[in-house]
Enzyme design. Structure first.
Site, mmCIF file in Angstrom:
data_model
loop_
_atom_site.group_PDB
_atom_site.id
_atom_site.type_symbol
_atom_site.label_atom_id
_atom_site.label_comp_id
_atom_site.label_asym_id
_atom_site.label_seq_id
_atom_site.Cartn_x
_atom_site.Cartn_y
_atom_site.Cartn_z
ATOM 1 N N CYS A 262 0.861 -1.182 0.000
ATOM 2 C CA CYS A 262 0.000 0.000 0.000
ATOM 3 C C CYS A 262 0.896 1.229 0.000
ATOM 4 O O CYS A 262 2.122 1.102 -0.016
ATOM 5 C CB CYS A 262 -0.982 -0.009 1.167
ATOM 6 S SG CYS A 262 -0.259 0.153 2.804
ATOM 7 N N CYS B 119 -3.267 1.700 -3.761
ATOM 8 C CA CYS B 119 -2.092 2.443 -4.220
ATOM 9 C C CYS B 119 -2.267 3.019 -5.619
ATOM 10 O O CYS B 119 -1.395 3.750 -6.099
ATOM 11 C CB CYS B 119 -0.836 1.586 -4.133
ATOM 12 S SG CYS B 119 -0.937 0.015 -4.963
ATOM 13 N N CYS C 193 0.922 1.313 -7.848
ATOM 14 C CA CYS C 193 0.998 -0.136 -7.647
ATOM 15 C C CYS C 193 2.008 -0.733 -8.619
ATOM 16 O O CYS C 193 2.016 -0.396 -9.803
ATOM 17 C CB CYS C 193 -0.360 -0.799 -7.881
ATOM 18 S SG CYS C 193 -1.584 -0.443 -6.612
#
Length: 137
Positions: free
Chosen positions: A11, A85, A89
């Site tokens: 995250c 995220c 990500c």
């Protein structure tokens, strides 16, 4: 090289959701799974409310520290679980991905963080069952 499956929880701040998920998986899987967590913009410390929520269920995550994701960490993981995220990500070819749309516990009261914690536990149990066939008692 380990024969154990490995899971990376990712995250943004690596201070709440990913740390709670890693704590659950360590607790439920013992040494049957390698557990990692990281963030794209790690915080200075863990979210104290997340720490308290996990402590309530007997899991101490105070020994963990938010860390930045490294290429090697992601590359060494079989499963990458992303949590809120967005564009940050990581994408690594050949990896199994799961995206968990979870509320960010930052700034949330303990009652909300407890719900997030319990949602994470159920999701971690599913990952564990898929990797090892283990179902918690």
């Amino acid at each position: 090289m380990s024969d154990k499956p490995s899971v990376l929880f990712f995250c943004v701040h690596n201070a709440g959701r990913s740390q709670m998920a890693a704590g659950w998986l360590r607790h439920l899987a013992g040494d049957t799974v390698d557990v990692r967590s990281a963030g794209s913009e790690p915080a200075d410390r863990l979210n104290p409310v997340a720490v308290d929520a996990m402590r309530e269920v007997g899991i101490d995550i105070t020994g963990q520290t938010p860390v930045r994701l490294s290429w090697d960490t992601a590359e060494a993981s079989d499963v990458i679980v992303t949590m809120g995220c967005g564009d940050t990500c990581p994408v690594f070819p050949g990896k199994r991905y799961e995206d968990w749309p979870l509320t960010d516990p930052a700034g949330q009261p303990i009652d909300v963080v407890r719900q997030i914690r319990d949602d994470i536990r159920a999701r971690v149990e599913e990952i564990l069952a898929g990797l090892t066939g283990q179902r918690p008692a």
